[in-house]
Design a protein around this motif. Structure first.
Motif, short mmCIF file in Angstrom:
data_model
loop_
_atom_site.label_atom_id
_atom_site.label_comp_id
_atom_site.label_asym_id
_atom_site.label_seq_id
_atom_site.Cartn_x
_atom_site.Cartn_y
_atom_site.Cartn_z
N LYS A 204 23.69 62.10 55.02
CA LYS A 204 23.82 60.65 55.16
C LYS A 204 23.40 60.14 56.54
CE LYS A 204 28.83 60.74 56.12
NZ LYS A 204 30.14 60.31 55.59
N GLY A 205 23.20 61.04 57.48
CA GLY A 205 22.69 60.63 58.78
C GLY A 205 21.18 60.77 58.89
N ASN A 206 20.55 61.26 57.83
CA ASN A 206 19.10 61.50 57.83
C ASN A 206 18.38 60.29 57.23
OD1 ASN A 206 16.47 62.39 56.65
ND2 ASN A 206 17.07 64.36 57.53
N GLN A 207 17.54 59.62 58.02
CA GLN A 207 16.89 58.39 57.57
C GLN A 207 15.90 58.63 56.43
OE1 GLN A 207 17.88 55.31 58.55
NE2 GLN A 207 19.47 56.57 59.52
N THR A 208 15.22 59.77 56.45
CA THR A 208 14.30 60.07 55.35
C THR A 208 15.06 60.20 54.04
OG1 THR A 208 12.81 61.24 56.87
CG2 THR A 208 12.55 61.69 54.52
N PHE A 209 16.17 60.92 54.09
CA PHE A 209 17.00 61.07 52.89
C PHE A 209 17.48 59.71 52.39
CE2 PHE A 209 21.23 61.21 51.04
CZ PHE A 209 21.06 62.10 49.98
N LEU A 210 17.99 58.88 53.30
CA LEU A 210 18.55 57.59 52.90
C LEU A 210 17.48 56.68 52.29
CD1 LEU A 210 20.93 56.92 55.91
CD2 LEU A 210 21.57 57.54 53.57
N LYS A 211 16.30 56.71 52.87
CA LYS A 211 15.20 55.90 52.32
C LYS A 211 14.92 56.29 50.88
CE LYS A 211 10.40 54.57 53.18
NZ LYS A 211 9.21 54.75 54.07
N LEU A 212 14.88 57.59 50.62
CA LEU A 212 14.63 58.08 49.26
C LEU A 212 15.82 57.78 48.34
CD1 LEU A 212 13.00 61.51 50.13
CD2 LEU A 212 11.84 59.54 49.08
N LEU A 213 17.03 57.89 48.87
CA LEU A 213 18.22 57.61 48.06
C LEU A 213 18.22 56.15 47.60
CD1 LEU A 213 20.97 58.54 46.95
CD2 LEU A 213 21.98 57.77 49.12
N PHE A 214 17.91 55.25 48.52
CA PHE A 214 17.90 53.83 48.15
C PHE A 214 16.75 53.53 47.18
CE2 PHE A 214 19.95 53.30 52.51
CZ PHE A 214 21.22 53.39 51.96
N GLN A 215 15.66 54.27 47.32
CA GLN A 215 14.55 54.13 46.37
C GLN A 215 15.02 54.56 44.97
OE1 GLN A 215 10.76 55.76 47.69
NE2 GLN A 215 10.22 56.30 45.59
#
Length: 456
Positions: A204-215
């Motif tokens: 949850k602190g990884n911006q790449t992960f979060l971008k994909l999660l919101f996608q």
């Protein structure tokens, strides 16, 4: 906030439940509710869809529901997000778990069926869940669907981290070719979105992960999930993107619900600005006052007239509750502009008369004198102080009480003036108007008639 009540159907009976809390956890949501006899019910959702529920007053340790309440994003039963989820469902039918298995199979993939069934491990025999995972694994493997089998094992391992079967099979040599997929975030998102989403706590602190999660949430039309996660992240640290997206997502809610949600978030600049705009637009004067005194938000000069109006509309109890803090806060709100400060101070002084003595109110104004502001309203208060014990000044004192909307106090002054100067019609005119304003028509009419007689 009012309690959220809704109906469920169980064995052809309609039950009226009250939502107590909602938890977002991985792909699931767990809604806890109670009936009139304080029995607990747990309703489980997969993504946006209600799956099934059960009546239970105890939850098994380490079950899915237990883990959800331990690690998930939680909302009270009356929270707007909880109410929105409930209202989006057409109905809530609680069915047997034998029926449930057949129902899930018709709507979801084999892997999702096993996953969803595991959500109910607090209400069914644990061995039934493990058996379903193993059967599904062997079915995939027999059909040559090795990657599907590997995904199933990862899903199984997430649900039950200490399960030896899942652990051993994941390390089987025939599946090692799939490991690189799980080491690349973008590939994992594309190939195994279920495992990807379930990795939230780790990344949850990884911006790449979060971008994909919101996608992923957008692709699956899971806007409540996105709002919940972004709101959770905002509690940890400020983010311009999360601020702006939360505000955008809230446009699907009513103005009142937007305010409730925003006020529960940390007051970052963008959130405060949005709260300010909503409070001004809704006309909720009391909420607006509390907001200004709970935050250090500095309004623009263009907003000052609207702020003064809200202060004038607020209840005297609300303004008086900020007696101590308002001395310094009003100075910052006015940006040390004497004209604006006098307008801001007036509603507070008027409210204070209902709760504090004139001496206390003058003490309150000392903060402005120390800041080199000599406000016209302070001069009126000092004048009132000198008039209080002067019989010859009761009429003027009564007018000042009227100015501060202290009608009951002004009545005594005007009646005293009538006794002192029985031929003066002015106090009689005031008394007629005041009693009319107080809704005491009999007294108002009597003084009106007396006034007419005196002017013949």
């Amino acid at each position: 906030m009012t309690k959220m009540q809704f109906q469920v159907q169980l064995n052809k009976k309609k039950l009226h439940l009250t939502a107590t809390q909602l938890v977002f956890y991985k792909q699931s949501k767990v809604l806890e509710a109670t009936d009139k006899n304080s029995n607990y019910y747990y309703l489980i959702f997969y993504k946006n869809n209600f799956i099934n529920g059960a009546k239970r007053n105890q939850i098994k340790i380490n079950s899915h529901v237990h883990q959800a309440f331990k690690n998930g994003i939680r909302y009270l039963g009356e929270h707007p997000i909880t109410r929105t989820l409930i209202k989006k469902q057409k109905s809530f039918h609680l069915i047997s778990f034998n029926q449930l298995y057949k129902s899930i199979q018709k709507k979801y993939t084999t892997l999702e069926t096993a996953l969803i069934f595991s959500y109910f491990d607090s209400f069914i025999k644990l061995e039934s869940t493990h058996k379903l995972f193993r059967q599904t694994f062997y079915e995939y493997r027999r059909n040559g669907q090795h990657f599907a089998a590997y995904k199933l094992l990862n899903c199984y391992s997430l649900a039950y981290p200490n399960n030896k079967f899942a652990h051993d099979m994941l390390h089987n040599l025939q599946f090692q070719t799939y490991k690189p997929i799980y080491q690349n975030m973008t590939t994992l998102y594309e190939k195994d979105p279920i495992y990807f989403e379930a990795s939230f706590e780790s990344f949850k602190g990884n911006q790449t992960f979060l971008k994909l999660l919101f996608q992923l949430y957008r692709e699956q039309n899971r806007l409540l999930d996105e709002l919940a996660v972004r709101s959770e992240l905002l509690q940890l640290h400020d983010s311009e993107e999360n601020n702006s997206t939360v505000i955008f997502l809230l446009e699907n809610f009513s103005l009142d619900d937007q305010l409730l949600i925003l006020q529960q978030l940390k007051q970052h600049a963008a959130i405060r600005e949005k709260s300010m705009q909503l409070l001004l637009s809704t006309g909720k004067a009391n909420d607006f006052v509390h907001f200004l005194f709970k935050t250090d938000f500095q309004p623009t000069p263009e907003q000052m007239d609207a702020i003064i109006t809200r202060f004038e509309q607020a209840d005297s109890d609300v303004l008086s509750s900020h007696y101590q803090l308002s001395k310094t806060r009003l100075l910052t709100l006015c940006s040390f502009d004497a004209r604006i400060l006098d307008k801001l101070v007036t509603p507070f002084v008027t409210a204070f008369f209902n709760h504090y003595s004139l001496h206390d109110i003058l003490d309150w104004t000392e903060a402005f004198r120390k800041a080199n502001f000599h406000l016209p309203i302070e001069q009126k208060l000092r004048k009132m102080q000198t008039m209080t014990e002067d019989p010859d000044q009761q009429f003027a004192l009564g007018e000042l009480y009227v100015h501060f909307q202290q009608l009951e106090k002004s009545i005594d002054c005007f009646k005293w003036e009538m006794e002192m100067h029985p031929n003066n019609p002015k106090p009689v005119s005031y008394l007629s108007k005041i009693y009319n304003q107080l809704g005491q028509q009999e007294e108002a009419t009597a003084y009106q008639q007396l006034f007419l007689q005196m002017n013949r």
